[in-house]
Design a protein around this motif. Structure first.
Motif, mmCIF file in Angstrom:
data_model
loop_
_atom_site.group_PDB
_atom_site.id
_atom_site.type_symbol
_atom_site.label_atom_id
_atom_site.label_comp_id
_atom_site.label_asym_id
_atom_site.label_seq_id
_atom_site.Cartn_x
_atom_site.Cartn_y
_atom_site.Cartn_z
ATOM 1 N N SER A 29 0.844 -1.193 0.000
ATOM 2 C CA SER A 29 0.000 0.000 0.000
ATOM 3 C C SER A 29 0.882 1.248 0.000
ATOM 4 C CB SER A 29 -0.907 0.013 1.239
ATOM 5 O OG SER A 29 -1.788 -1.099 1.215
ATOM 6 N N SER A 34 -2.189 2.814 -7.592
ATOM 7 C CA SER A 34 -3.427 3.480 -8.004
ATOM 8 C C SER A 34 -3.136 4.788 -8.731
ATOM 9 C CB SER A 34 -4.320 3.745 -6.783
ATOM 10 O OG SER A 34 -4.752 2.538 -6.198
ATOM 11 N N GLN A 77 -11.925 1.148 -6.987
ATOM 12 C CA GLN A 77 -11.955 0.302 -5.799
ATOM 13 C C GLN A 77 -13.288 0.433 -5.067
ATOM 14 O OE1 GLN A 77 -8.716 1.188 -3.158
ATOM 15 N NE2 GLN A 77 -9.468 -0.117 -1.515
ATOM 16 N N GLU A 155 -7.737 -2.244 -7.826
ATOM 17 C CA GLU A 155 -8.083 -3.079 -6.676
ATOM 18 C C GLU A 155 -9.592 -3.348 -6.633
ATOM 19 O OE1 GLU A 155 -6.240 -2.091 -2.978
ATOM 20 O OE2 GLU A 155 -4.470 -1.236 -3.931
ATOM 21 N N THR A 157 -11.478 -5.753 -5.975
ATOM 22 C CA THR A 157 -12.093 -6.649 -4.983
ATOM 23 C C THR A 157 -11.783 -6.258 -3.545
ATOM 24 O OG1 THR A 157 -10.188 -8.160 -5.032
ATOM 25 C CG2 THR A 157 -11.977 -8.600 -6.594
ATOM 26 N N SER A 158 -10.988 -5.222 -3.344
ATOM 27 C CA SER A 158 -10.525 -4.933 -1.976
ATOM 28 C C SER A 158 -11.630 -4.420 -1.066
ATOM 29 C CB SER A 158 -9.371 -3.929 -2.011
ATOM 30 O OG SER A 158 -9.806 -2.695 -2.535
ATOM 31 N N VAL A 165 -15.798 -11.883 -3.849
ATOM 32 C CA VAL A 165 -14.550 -11.638 -4.583
ATOM 33 C C VAL A 165 -14.453 -12.539 -5.812
ATOM 34 C CG1 VAL A 165 -12.038 -11.926 -4.485
ATOM 35 C CG2 VAL A 165 -13.230 -10.718 -2.643
ATOM 36 N N THR A 186 -3.994 -5.262 -7.996
ATOM 37 C CA THR A 186 -4.685 -6.211 -7.119
ATOM 38 C C THR A 186 -3.759 -6.741 -6.039
ATOM 39 O OG1 THR A 186 -6.022 -8.231 -7.069
ATOM 40 C CG2 THR A 186 -4.148 -8.220 -8.564
ATOM 41 N N HIS A 187 -4.382 -7.202 -4.938
ATOM 42 C CA HIS A 187 -3.661 -7.922 -3.883
ATOM 43 C C HIS A 187 -3.959 -9.417 -3.962
ATOM 44 C CE1 HIS A 187 -2.081 -4.398 -1.897
ATOM 45 N NE2 HIS A 187 -3.288 -3.850 -1.839
ATOM 46 N N GLU A 188 -4.718 -9.825 -4.970
ATOM 47 C CA GLU A 188 -5.072 -11.241 -5.138
ATOM 48 C C GLU A 188 -3.951 -11.944 -5.897
ATOM 49 O OE1 GLU A 188 -7.762 -12.599 -3.861
ATOM 50 O OE2 GLU A 188 -8.787 -10.779 -3.194
#
Length: 235
Positions: A29, A34, A77, A155, A157-158, A165, A186-188
């Motif tokens: 982060s 972004s 997001q 992001e 799905t955050s 998700v 993404t963080h996935e």
């Protein structure tokens, strides 16, 4: 480069996205992910350098053209829908207001897109009555309404609960299967491995590593990438 109040948020960024390519951007982060997307579509002005969208380019003195911006769809997001409007009006507002589509055309396209995201029964519902997952599916439909050549996902799905998700990721995966050019923050990580043609690791406003999913996740070259993945994947 991009600065806010003399603080460099992006620096030395050099990135090429080829037609039909799915590029996934990962990183901690505050690393500038972004902001990178927002600069690509012109939501944030760049401080120096230039951005090319095919044959159109823009700088801090020459803003992004309407033609270039229309080639891109952006999914936020936190959805960024108009809560006081219906689902249909959220999707058709821009095409109708900008005289890109007639009212009839816009409504027809909206219904086709709602079928794709499996929400055609919500066409006249108030956005405020929808769940988070439903709002994000509407946001994707809205971004597709102008038939963009490039999709940017920040992001997506955050802000969703774990149960929804997978639905959003499946929609994005189906888009990638059509050959859509995409840049996805993404963080996935498992999703990034599955969908990406190449993965970018960012930290402190810089791109530190660009590689195929296999090489970046299994044989990262940059020590900061290794440290990040060890914390995220193996914690």
């Amino acid at each position: 480069m991009k600065s806010f109040d003399n603080e460099e948020v992006l620096r030395g960024v050099d990135l090429t996205v080829n037609r039909g390519e799915v590029v996934v951007v990962i990183g901690p982060s505050g690393s500038g992910k972004s902001t990178l997307l927002r600069c690509l579509i012109g939501l944030n002005d760049i401080t120096s350098g230039e951005v090319w969208i095919e044959d159109d380019n823009f700088t801090n003195e020459v803003p992004v053209s309407i033609a270039a911006r229309r080639k891109m769809g952006f999914v936020f997001q936190h959805f960024n829908l108009f809560p006081n409007l219906s689902v249909l009006d959220n999707i058709t507002l821009s095409p109708i207001k900008n005289k890109i589509q007639t009212v009839t055309e816009a409504k027809t396209i909206a219904m086709e897109l709602l079928k794709k995201v499996k929400l055609e029964d919500k066409i006249n519902s108030a956005v405020s009555s929808l769940s988070g997952g439903e709002k994000q599916r509407i946001a994707i439909a809205r971004a597709l309404a102008l038939s963009p050549e490039i999709m940017l996902f920040d992001e997506p799905t955050s802000a969703l609960d774990p149960e929804t998700v997978k639905d959003i990721l499946n929609i994005i995966k189906k888009l990638s299967d059509t050959g859509m050019t995409m840049v996805i923050v993404t963080h996935e990580m498992s999703f990034a491995k599955e969908i990406a043609d190449k993965v970018i690791f960012m930290d402190d406003g810089q791109i530190l590593e660009v590689n195929s999913p296999d090489k970046l996740f299994n044989r990262p070259q940059n020590q900061r990438t290794k440290d990040f993945l060890n914390k995220i994947i193996y914690m």
